[in-house]
Write an enzyme that holds these catalytic residues in place. Structure first.
Site, mmCIF file in Angstrom:
data_model
loop_
_atom_site.group_PDB
_atom_site.id
_atom_site.type_symbol
_atom_site.label_atom_id
_atom_site.label_comp_id
_atom_site.label_asym_id
_atom_site.label_seq_id
_atom_site.Cartn_x
_atom_site.Cartn_y
_atom_site.Cartn_z
ATOM 1 C CB CYS A 343 44.910 50.012 12.940
ATOM 2 S SG CYS A 343 46.554 49.682 12.804
ATOM 3 C CB CYS A 346 47.478 49.231 16.126
ATOM 4 S SG CYS A 346 48.677 50.086 15.257
ATOM 5 C CG ASP A 347 43.277 48.190 17.591
ATOM 6 O OD1 ASP A 347 44.300 48.582 18.364
ATOM 7 O OD2 ASP A 347 42.664 48.974 16.970
#
Length: 516
Positions: A343, A346-347
């Protein structure tokens, strides 16, 4: 920190609190973050006379606060200032502590939680910008409330960067149990509970072997499963959904703009709407379940889930969707959460100023590359095919960015690392047959989806790709068993198509029922 409108809304949320709640803070009084945290929780506490704030000054200690209920610790500790997406987690932690939360587990799941063996310390590393983190945080918080010797710390990776770096955290959410990494990425209460049962074991709990009968059982709670359940319930059938979560993979979709009748929504909003629709139609929901075994060989179909429950029905609709497809190369599994990610939203922040790779030249891969280019020093895209599969507008955008480099006809052979984190990607040029190691700090895998059909092996016919074979009416080759959505051979894996396929499966099952 919180504006008047938000405080007014929180006051309404907390208006029905019955239990005395206490935020017990600790930290260095000279630390700006401690002061900020104390101000934040004081504002939240001001929304209810049932909440008070305490403070213990400790030099050199990073800021944190624990939630107490009736003078006793709940086991929930925030090592962060829970704004952003974690604000809801804080509100739910308070409501759940008072027994009023909307995501409290049912009796069977609560028994499984209380049956976990030994003392358990969970640390959940999060980003306040992560849309997947709250589900994991809230699941762990719930487990702390039902198992007195389980404590969970919610740790902001940005605020505790040295600790995150020492533990090689490069993705969120990341969960450690008693110091050992057990989970990375989105997850449900059922999934996390299963992991803890595997790691720590569980005590047999009286009443586990519950038998539940229905006219129709739907396995999976995404758009296809929800649609099938609603259509079946409206036909007057006794319907049970057995699923990990309601919403499924949709829950990790940040923006949805192609669902007809809903010009703009989010995955979490859609999941919430699906659940409300199911409740309104009296569908029996058994979520947070992990299916362990199925038997579709007889007229009465059997579905067994972790924890001992057994579901029986004459008809089954499989709507288990699909999950991220992995590269399945050496090193990939070893470095998930330590350089291998799925992702970018998110990351991505963990790789600010670093060099990363994106594997996959479809829409998801090129979109990820464009997003990462805004924060990373360099983004290298590797596509297996000779041409990119993404939409032209995305390809043109990616090629216009100076720090994106695109390679086609490339096969990833291995993820390399130093034991702690990713250091490179071994890639073979399919035209020259030459292999080369590209030095990188992280790799984002964006190569499509894999059907969640493994549990049904031998029970229904599947393709070599793992998709369940269905006819035009969503019937499988097994009598009484139907399938719908991304787990099947239906082309174009889209939410709107899954919803339609779920309705089709329900109508087919009902038609077969009345015609015997």
């Amino acid at each position: 920190m919180l504006d008047k409108d938000i405080l007014a809304q929180v006051s309404q949320v907390f208006a029905s609190l019955k239990t005395e709640i206490r935020f017990e803070a600790a930290g260095d009084p000279e630390d700006p973050k401690t002061k900020e945290m104390l101000g934040f929780i004081t504002e939240v506490a001001s929304c209810s006379p049932k909440i008070e704030v305490g403070m213990t000054e400790v030099k050199g200690v990073a800021p944190r606060f624990s939630i107490y209920r009736g003078g006793e610790p709940t086991g929930i500790v925030f090592r962060c200032i829970p704004g952003g997406h974690e604000f809801t987690s804080l509100l739910l932690a308070v409501l759940n502590s008072d027994g009023q939360g909307k995501n409290l587990p049912d009796e069977a799941t609560a028994r499984r939680i209380s049956g976990l063996k030994g003392k358990i310390q969970l640390s959940v590393f999060v980003s306040l910008e992560c849309t997947n983190c709250p589900d994991v945080v809230q699941a762990c918080d719930v487990m702390a409330l039902y198992k007195p010797d389980l404590e969970v710390e919610i740790v902001d990776g940005a605020m505790n960067s040295a600790e995150a770096e020492a533990l090689h955290v490069q993705a969120v959410p990341t969960v450690f149990a008693n110091g050992s990494l057990i989970h990375v990425g989105r997850g449900s209460l059922g999934e996390l509970l299963s992991l803890l049962e595997e790691k720590f074991g569980s005590e047999p709990v009286k009443g586990d072997a519950t038998e539940i009968k229905a006219d129709l059982i739907i396995i999976g709670g995404g758009p296809a499963g929800a649609s099938a359940a609603i259509y079946s319930a409206r036909k007057g059938l006794d319907v049970a959904i057995v699923a990990g979560t309601i919403g499924g993979q949709v829950r990790e979709t940040t923006g949805i703009e192609n669902l007809i009748s809903a010009p703009v929504t989010t995955g979490m909003n859609l999941a919430g709407d699906l659940r409300k629709y199911l409740d309104d139609n009296k569908v029996k929901i058994y979520d947070q379940r992990t299916v362990e075994e199925v038997d579709f060989s007889k007229d009465e179909k059997i579905v067994k889930v972790k924890g001992g429950e057994v579901f029986k029905a004459s008809q089954i609709i499989v709507a288990t969707g699909a999950g991220w497809r992995k590269l399945n190369v050496p090193g990939e599994s070893d470095y998930i959460g330590r350089g291998v990610a799925f992702c970018a939203h998110c990351d991505g922040p963990f790789y600010a100023g670093k060099d990363v790779a994106v594997v996959g030249g479809g829409n998801s891969g090129i979109e990820a590359a464009i997003d990462l280019a805004g924060i990373c020093r360099k983004v290298t895209v590797f596509e297996f095919l000779d041409t990119l599969k993404a939409d032209t507008v995305l390809i043109e955008k990616a090629k216009s960015l100076p720090n994106i480099e695109i390679h086609t006809s490339m096969a990833v052979e291995a993820v390399e690392g130093n034991g702690s984190k990713v250091t490179g990607l071994l890639v073979k040029d399919r035209k020259t047959e030459e292999s080369k190691v590209y030095p990188i700090d992280g790799v984002f895998v964006q190569i499509g989806l894999l059907p969640n059909s493994g549990i049904f092996a031998g029970q229904v016919a599947v393709t070599p790709r793992g998709e369940i074979e269905v006819d035009d009416c969503c019937r499988t080759k097994t009598s009484g068993v139907y399938a719908a959505g991304d787990v099947t051979t239906v082309p174009y894996k889209q939410i709107v198509i899954a919803i339609g396929e779920g309705a089709k499966a329900a109508l087919s099952a009902f038609n077969d029922r009345i015609r015997h």
